[in-house]
Design a protein around this motif. Structure first.
Motif, PDB file in Angstrom:
ATOM      1  N   ALA A 124      -4.748 -18.789 -22.442  1.00 46.86           N
ATOM      2  CA  ALA A 124      -5.592 -17.409 -22.876  1.00 46.86           C
ATOM      3  C   ALA A 124      -5.376 -16.089 -21.835  1.00 46.86           C
ATOM      4  O   ALA A 124      -5.416 -14.641 -21.487  1.00 46.86           O
ATOM      5  N   ILE A 125      -4.135 -16.685 -20.592  1.00 47.17           N
ATOM      6  CA  ILE A 125      -3.590 -15.938 -19.949  1.00 47.17           C
ATOM      7  C   ILE A 125      -2.538 -14.485 -20.946  1.00 47.17           C
ATOM      8  O   ILE A 125      -1.874 -14.781 -21.555  1.00 47.17           O
ATOM      9  N   ASP A 126      -3.071 -13.277 -19.981  1.00 49.68           N
ATOM     10  CA  ASP A 126      -2.284 -12.249 -20.449  1.00 49.68           C
ATOM     11  C   ASP A 126      -0.907 -12.134 -20.079  1.00 49.68           C
ATOM     12  O   ASP A 126      -1.184 -11.199 -18.778  1.00 49.68           O
ATOM     13  N   PHE A 127       0.411 -12.704 -20.609  1.00 54.76           N
ATOM     14  CA  PHE A 127       1.548 -12.648 -20.018  1.00 54.76           C
ATOM     15  C   PHE A 127       2.088 -11.589 -20.110  1.00 54.76           C
ATOM     16  O   PHE A 127       3.038 -10.955 -19.958  1.00 54.76           O
ATOM     17  N   SER A 128       1.345 -10.191 -20.945  1.00 56.41           N
ATOM     18  CA  SER A 128       1.866  -8.618 -20.759  1.00 56.41           C
ATOM     19  C   SER A 128       1.637  -7.681 -19.967  1.00 56.41           C
ATOM     20  O   SER A 128       2.491  -6.758 -19.428  1.00 56.41           O
ATOM     21  N   LYS A 129       1.158  -8.577 -18.717  1.00 59.86           N
ATOM     22  CA  LYS A 129       0.749  -8.015 -18.267  1.00 59.86           C
ATOM     23  C   LYS A 129       1.673  -8.021 -16.887  1.00 59.86           C
ATOM     24  O   LYS A 129       1.750 -10.092 -16.650  1.00 59.86           O
ATOM     25  N   PRO A 130       2.145  -7.694 -15.335  1.00 60.43           N
ATOM     26  CA  PRO A 130       2.836  -8.999 -14.598  1.00 60.43           C
ATOM     27  C   PRO A 130       2.240  -9.782 -13.643  1.00 60.43           C
ATOM     28  O   PRO A 130       2.981 -10.979 -13.460  1.00 60.43           O
ATOM     29  N   GLY A 132      -0.047 -11.423 -15.171  1.00 57.47           N
ATOM     30  CA  GLY A 132       0.397 -12.920 -16.458  1.00 57.47           C
ATOM     31  C   GLY A 132       1.175 -14.442 -15.416  1.00 57.47           C
ATOM     32  O   GLY A 132       0.398 -16.052 -15.289  1.00 57.47           O
ATOM     33  N   GLU A 133       1.941 -14.019 -15.194  1.00 56.96           N
ATOM     34  CA  GLU A 133       2.706 -15.394 -14.762  1.00 56.96           C
ATOM     35  C   GLU A 133       2.102 -15.427 -12.958  1.00 56.96           C
ATOM     36  O   GLU A 133       2.479 -17.163 -12.968  1.00 56.96           O
ATOM     37  N   ARG A 134       1.905 -15.025 -12.639  1.00 57.52           N
ATOM     38  CA  ARG A 134       1.432 -15.129 -11.436  1.00 57.52           C
ATOM     39  C   ARG A 134      -0.449 -16.579 -11.416  1.00 57.52           C
ATOM     40  O   ARG A 134       0.295 -17.379 -11.273  1.00 57.52           O
ATOM     41  N   ASN A 135      -0.881 -15.941 -12.415  1.00 60.58           N
ATOM     42  CA  ASN A 135      -1.227 -16.463 -12.858  1.00 60.58           C
ATOM     43  C   ASN A 135      -1.690 -17.752 -13.091  1.00 60.58           C
ATOM     44  O   ASN A 135      -2.325 -18.648 -12.531  1.00 60.58           O
ATOM     45  N   ARG A 136      -0.649 -17.696 -14.175  1.00 60.80           N
ATOM     46  CA  ARG A 136      -0.333 -19.377 -14.810  1.00 60.80           C
ATOM     47  C   ARG A 136       0.239 -20.134 -13.637  1.00 60.80           C
ATOM     48  O   ARG A 136      -0.435 -21.541 -13.896  1.00 60.80           O
ATOM     49  N   ALA A 137       0.914 -20.022 -12.941  1.00 63.08           N
ATOM     50  CA  ALA A 137       1.511 -20.532 -11.108  1.00 63.08           C
ATOM     51  C   ALA A 137       0.262 -21.033 -10.706  1.00 63.08           C
ATOM     52  O   ALA A 137       0.438 -22.539 -10.097  1.00 63.08           O
ATOM     53  N   MET A 138      -0.868 -19.888 -10.561  1.00 58.63           N
ATOM     54  CA  MET A 138      -2.148 -20.268  -9.390  1.00 58.63           C
ATOM     55  C   MET A 138      -2.911 -21.087  -9.983  1.00 58.63           C
ATOM     56  O   MET A 138      -3.191 -22.357  -9.509  1.00 58.63           O
ATOM     57  N   LEU A 139      -2.866 -21.056 -11.399  1.00 58.28           N
ATOM     58  CA  LEU A 139      -3.694 -22.046 -12.237  1.00 58.28           C
ATOM     59  C   LEU A 139      -3.204 -23.376 -12.061  1.00 58.28           C
ATOM     60  O   LEU A 139      -3.626 -24.775 -12.009  1.00 58.28           O
ATOM     61  N   GLU A 195      10.527 -13.206 -11.817  1.00 60.34           N
ATOM     62  CA  GLU A 195       9.904 -12.724 -12.747  1.00 60.34           C
ATOM     63  C   GLU A 195       9.159 -11.337 -11.780  1.00 60.34           C
ATOM     64  O   GLU A 195       9.042 -10.289 -12.008  1.00 60.34           O
ATOM     65  N   ILE A 196       8.130 -12.042 -10.352  1.00 52.01           N
ATOM     66  CA  ILE A 196       7.582 -11.018  -9.886  1.00 52.01           C
ATOM     67  C   ILE A 196       7.200 -11.591  -9.486  1.00 52.01           C
ATOM     68  O   ILE A 196       7.492  -9.363  -8.590  1.00 52.01           O
ATOM     69  N   ARG A 197       6.878 -11.604  -7.846  1.00 50.67           N
ATOM     70  CA  ARG A 197       6.796 -11.488  -6.477  1.00 50.67           C
ATOM     71  C   ARG A 197       8.297 -10.850  -5.895  1.00 50.67           C
ATOM     72  O   ARG A 197       8.279 -10.067  -5.050  1.00 50.67           O
ATOM     73  N   ASN A 198       9.909 -11.172  -6.211  1.00 49.06           N
ATOM     74  CA  ASN A 198      10.681 -10.393  -5.859  1.00 49.06           C
ATOM     75  C   ASN A 198      10.506  -9.024  -6.418  1.00 49.06           C
ATOM     76  O   ASN A 198      11.327  -8.540  -5.406  1.00 49.06           O
ATOM     77  N   HIS A 199       9.799  -8.278  -7.111  1.00 51.29           N
ATOM     78  CA  HIS A 199       9.270  -7.348  -7.240  1.00 51.29           C
ATOM     79  C   HIS A 199       8.597  -6.766  -6.730  1.00 51.29           C
ATOM     80  O   HIS A 199       8.392  -5.201  -7.476  1.00 51.29           O
ATOM     81  N   LEU A 200       7.985  -7.366  -6.315  1.00 51.85           N
ATOM     82  CA  LEU A 200       6.381  -6.299  -5.006  1.00 51.85           C
ATOM     83  C   LEU A 200       7.072  -6.408  -4.136  1.00 51.85           C
ATOM     84  O   LEU A 200       7.800  -6.086  -3.345  1.00 51.85           O
ATOM     85  N   ASN A 201       6.422  -4.770  -3.697  1.00 52.92           N
ATOM     86  CA  ASN A 201       6.547  -4.454  -2.499  1.00 52.92           C
ATOM     87  C   ASN A 201       5.541  -4.657  -1.286  1.00 52.92           C
ATOM     88  O   ASN A 201       4.256  -4.763  -1.210  1.00 52.92           O
ATOM     89  N   ILE A 202       5.945  -6.091  -0.459  1.00 56.16           N
ATOM     90  CA  ILE A 202       5.921  -6.958  -0.070  1.00 56.16           C
ATOM     91  C   ILE A 202       5.434  -6.283   1.144  1.00 56.16           C
ATOM     92  O   ILE A 202       6.075  -5.536   1.994  1.00 56.16           O
ATOM     93  N   GLN A 203       3.933  -6.336   1.770  1.00 54.56           N
ATOM     94  CA  GLN A 203       3.673  -5.950   2.821  1.00 54.56           C
ATOM     95  C   GLN A 203       3.823  -6.570   4.461  1.00 54.56           C
ATOM     96  O   GLN A 203       4.237  -7.707   4.122  1.00 54.56           O
ATOM     97  N   ASN A 213      -1.214 -10.291  -3.895  1.00 51.62           N
ATOM     98  CA  ASN A 213      -1.727  -9.243  -5.299  1.00 51.62           C
ATOM     99  C   ASN A 213      -0.636  -8.531  -5.308  1.00 51.62           C
ATOM    100  O   ASN A 213       0.577  -7.839  -5.043  1.00 51.62           O
ATOM    101  N   ARG A 214      -1.309  -7.579  -6.867  1.00 49.72           N
ATOM    102  CA  ARG A 214       0.295  -6.457  -6.885  1.00 49.72           C
ATOM    103  C   ARG A 214       0.662  -5.319  -5.684  1.00 49.72           C
ATOM    104  O   ARG A 214       1.391  -4.932  -5.757  1.00 49.72           O
ATOM    105  N   ARG A 215      -0.152  -5.541  -4.590  1.00 55.68           N
ATOM    106  CA  ARG A 215      -0.341  -4.450  -3.664  1.00 55.68           C
ATOM    107  C   ARG A 215       0.556  -5.144  -2.106  1.00 55.68           C
ATOM    108  O   ARG A 215       1.194  -4.680  -1.612  1.00 55.68           O
ATOM    109  N   GLY A 216       0.228  -6.257  -2.816  1.00 57.61           N
ATOM    110  CA  GLY A 216       1.994  -7.429  -2.162  1.00 57.61           C
ATOM    111  C   GLY A 216       0.880  -7.493  -0.742  1.00 57.61           C
ATOM    112  O   GLY A 216       1.938  -7.974   0.703  1.00 57.61           O
ATOM    113  N   LYS A 217       0.142  -7.617  -0.950  1.00 56.70           N
ATOM    114  CA  LYS A 217      -1.098  -8.575  -0.019  1.00 56.70           C
ATOM    115  C   LYS A 217      -1.386  -9.980  -0.514  1.00 56.70           C
ATOM    116  O   LYS A 217      -1.525 -10.245  -1.708  1.00 56.70           O
ATOM    117  N   GLN A 218      -2.408 -11.074   0.709  1.00 58.71           N
ATOM    118  CA  GLN A 218      -2.429 -12.027  -0.227  1.00 58.71           C
ATOM    119  C   GLN A 218      -4.352 -11.973  -0.403  1.00 58.71           C
ATOM    120  O   GLN A 218      -4.936 -11.443  -0.044  1.00 58.71           O
TER     121      GLN A 218
END
Length: 298
Positions: A124-130, A132-139, A195-203, A213-218
């Protein structure tokens, strides 16, 4: 000795000698504070050293009228610990709680998800959103490794030992354990990282934190809870689930597939096998299968 000093010394004992967390210390202290408030309200001038068991019993019975059995048991246990400390320090020779029995509490079996329900939630995860892959990996990590939510959000990239098939988990009391991680969980973590984490602006300060999260924080515990609740609502799941439900399900499914309790205990990071038995509800069908398979007179 006055109550304030006794409580202060007791808290120090819990911290230094018992090594308890601030949250646990506060819980123990709260029980003693309730007794102190009761004494002040009823103008009872007794010190921690001289207070008689009848007064403490009167307090317990007074409070018991307004709280459930679990809270009663928690209160009695907290006060028993406090007076045991006073005995340990030679301030008292007896514990006024020694003749008070805690109410019997039935073990509440945790909600679990079937394998099909877990698949439905993840699908049920929406993989059209960035995210999505993170949430699947977490679950997949919650369920695949049986982690607590705090262990999930604090997981580091440096804790991943995929070549060896393990992750290093820091649990309660900063105790570390190695937990096996299956190939499918590794796959989804790698997809998320590439696909996701490597493209974040990690704080700064979160470079080694795996899930961000999308802001690059825990991520926070509350955010994980919200993600799961929304997915459950999306599929119309009637069960009351939380991140811990995936941990319960991990243990239950392992047991149902003939894993032994000792192995499950080690993977969950439980100090006592009794705690594992609370999480893993032993059903009759499993017990019957064990007898049929292992009893010498089968």
């Amino acid at each position: 000795m006055k109550w304030g000093q006794a409580l202060k010394d007791y808290k120090l004992y819990l911290k230094i000698e018992r090594g308890l967390s601030e949250n646990s210390i506060e819980n123990y202290s709260r029980d003693v504070k309730k007794l102190i408030n009761y004494l002040e309200h009823h103008n009872i001038n007794e010190s921690p050293i001289t207070i008689a068991k009848e007064i403490v019993q009167g307090f317990i019975y007074n409070v018991a009228k307004n709280i459930n059995a679990r809270s009663q048991s928690r209160l009695i246990s907290g006060l028993r610990s406090f007076f045991s400390y006073l005995i340990f320090e030679d301030y008292r020779t007896s514990n006024p709680l020694e003749l008070i029995e805690s109410p019997k509490i039935g073990r509440k079996l945790p909600d679990t998800l079937s394998e099909e329900e877990i698949d439905t939630i993840i699908n049920a995860i929406d993989f059209s959103k960035p995210e999505g892959e993170r949430n699947r990996a977490m679950l997949e990590t919650l369920y695949g490794c049986g982690l607590r939510v705090s262990e999930l959000i604090n997981l580091k990239i440096s804790d991943l030992f995929f070549d060896e098939g393990f992750i290093k988990v820091t649990g309660k009391g900063d105790k570390q354990r190695f937990v096996p991680i299956i190939d499918v969980t590794q796959k989804y973590i790698n997809i998320y990282r590439k696909e996701i984490r490597n493209h974040l602006n990690i704080q700064a300060g979160f470079e080694d934190t795996l899930f961000l999260n999308r802001r690059g924080k825990q991520l926070t515990r509350a955010m994980i809870f919200t993600i799961i609740k929304r997915l459950a609502e999306k599929i119309g799941l009637k069960k009351n689930i939380s991140p811990h439900t995936f941990r319960h399900s991990f243990a239950t499914h392992l047991l149902q597939n003939d894993a032994d309790l000792r192995s499950i205990q080690l993977m969950l990071g439980h100090e006592s096998i009794t705690t594992t038995e609370i999480y893993v509800h032993l059903d009759k069908s499993h017990l019957t299968k064990v007898i049929e398979q292992y009893h010498p007179r089968k």
